[in-house]
Design a protein around this motif. Sequence first.
Motif: not given
Lengths: 461, 126
Positions: B11-13, B15-17, B19-20, B23, B107-110
């Motif tokens: 779930p955190d992955i 959420d994080a993905s 989010l990125i 945005t 995961i790196s946002p860039e």
Amino acid sequence: MILSLAPEWAVHYKEFWETVKTRNLWFIRLRYLAVVLLVGYILTTHLLLGFRYTNEQFVILFGSSFFLLGYNLMFDKIWGKTEAMSGGFNVLHFSLLQMIQDLLTLFVIVYYTGGPESPVRMMFIFHMIIGSLILPGRVIYSLAILLILAFSGISFGEYFDLIAHQNVSGYKSEPLHNNFNFVILNTVIFAAIVLTSVFIANGIAVQLYKLEQQLLTSFDKLKKSEEEKEKYIMAVVHELKTPLTAVMSYLNIVTGKILGEIPHEPLERLERAQIRTREAIDMINDVLHVSRMRLFGQMNLQILNMHELVESSVDKFFDTAIAKGVELNYINDLSRETTLEGDPFLLTLVFTNLISNGIKYTPHSGAVIVRAYRISKEIRVEVIDSGIGIPKQDIDKIFEDFYRASNIKGKGYEGAGIGLSIVKQIVETHNGRIQLESPSGFGDQKHPGTKFTVIFPLKNF
Amino acid sequence: MSLIAIIDDDPDILDASSLILKTKGFEVITASNPVDGYKIVKEHKPDLIILDVIMNEPDDGFFLAQKFRREKITTPIIMYTSISKTLGMQFDKSDMVPVDEFVEKPISPEALVAKVLKFVKQPVEN
């Protein structure tokens, strides 16, 4: 199974057949010696001890020596072609063939040197002992019975004048072959010695074989449980990585300001957390990668530019060296075209480990030198330091699993990284080797230093 | 607006993905197992699928990708992996591995945004 002559307890077939093959070679070498000894025996007994042989005896005895040499040369050739495995004409069949051939030849020699009185008859015992060491019980016992029957046949045949006695004079005052007491005692004692020798020697040989096989079985079990352990570790480490990955992903988002600006102070701490998490993930990746190699022999082989690989390994350590007050010198004489086939991740691990050890065990204001060069058909990478060195008694053990030198125990040096045993394993998996010298020739009395040299052969030069 | 489906059991992955990508103006739908993942792709027909290689079982992600391709769903697929480098596996686009791109975890946002933009257009930010 029965036709292959292999005993039922031979579980580790490969090792069993290898052993038999080696022993066959041993017999062939021994037989060359036997030729020399036989010729020596005839000449010494005749010239020095005054034994009198008839012309017929001379011809047969020297002829036997040549015959022995001739068939041994043939056996020598056959040996190279025998394969250490079951099926078809195997190495045990070869042993049996040699045994029978030797017994027949010896029988002729014994007969022509006096039959039951021949001093050479003792050699039968020797042959039976050797046979017992290599042939299965039922085969060697059958041979022993046949031998005893043949020996009795010749003794009683000569006593009853059914076979002509080949007399050699010069070592006994009167003929013994027609003395009943001698013939009966000689035959019974001969039979007794043959049977007890076979019994004892075969018993010991079987015990030894079984012990060897048991050892191999235990070794297999140990290896298996080691593997299970490593697989378990791999699974646990992999599980650890999942939450860390999530943590790191969030840290990347927060420090990447995806969720908006953050004040400088908390941001700095979050970036530290990011660095430390990265370290943990890198360490986990190291362990997984090394386990993969150790368990499954899997590597990600590529053609690598060794100049760059060494350089990027060294680059990681300039900051650490400066922080510790250790001078890090780097000399790379490898041409930029020097390539090697290898796993970039694993080889980097080798160099980074040696360099980080060098810095770790070198005190403030000491130095570490990394030198890479080519010498004839080899790539050499040296990591030399002026650190605490490795005590002489530890040098041989330093590449063993989990071994730590006696001079670092309890001195506050943390054990980290993958360890020298794995470094060595990686180097050897790449057909290379690693050498260690301490003192390194670069330190002083108090800091003798250590020098590691990693050597890889170049294939295409 | 481009719709991206993310399928991952962590779930955190997810959420994080999300989010990125949110945005950056993308619309995102998520699923936390292969069955739901299959459903949301069928129902919403996203422009891009992001798939984790390991879910309940190792290779779950691969099997789901193969299922999509068998059913002629040609939507580009990005695969999340934390093993390709670690385990020395050589992934390449092929029939066996019917995915278009790989993104390394963590995961790196860039990196994620750069790979996503290879397949869908950057939405106009409000």
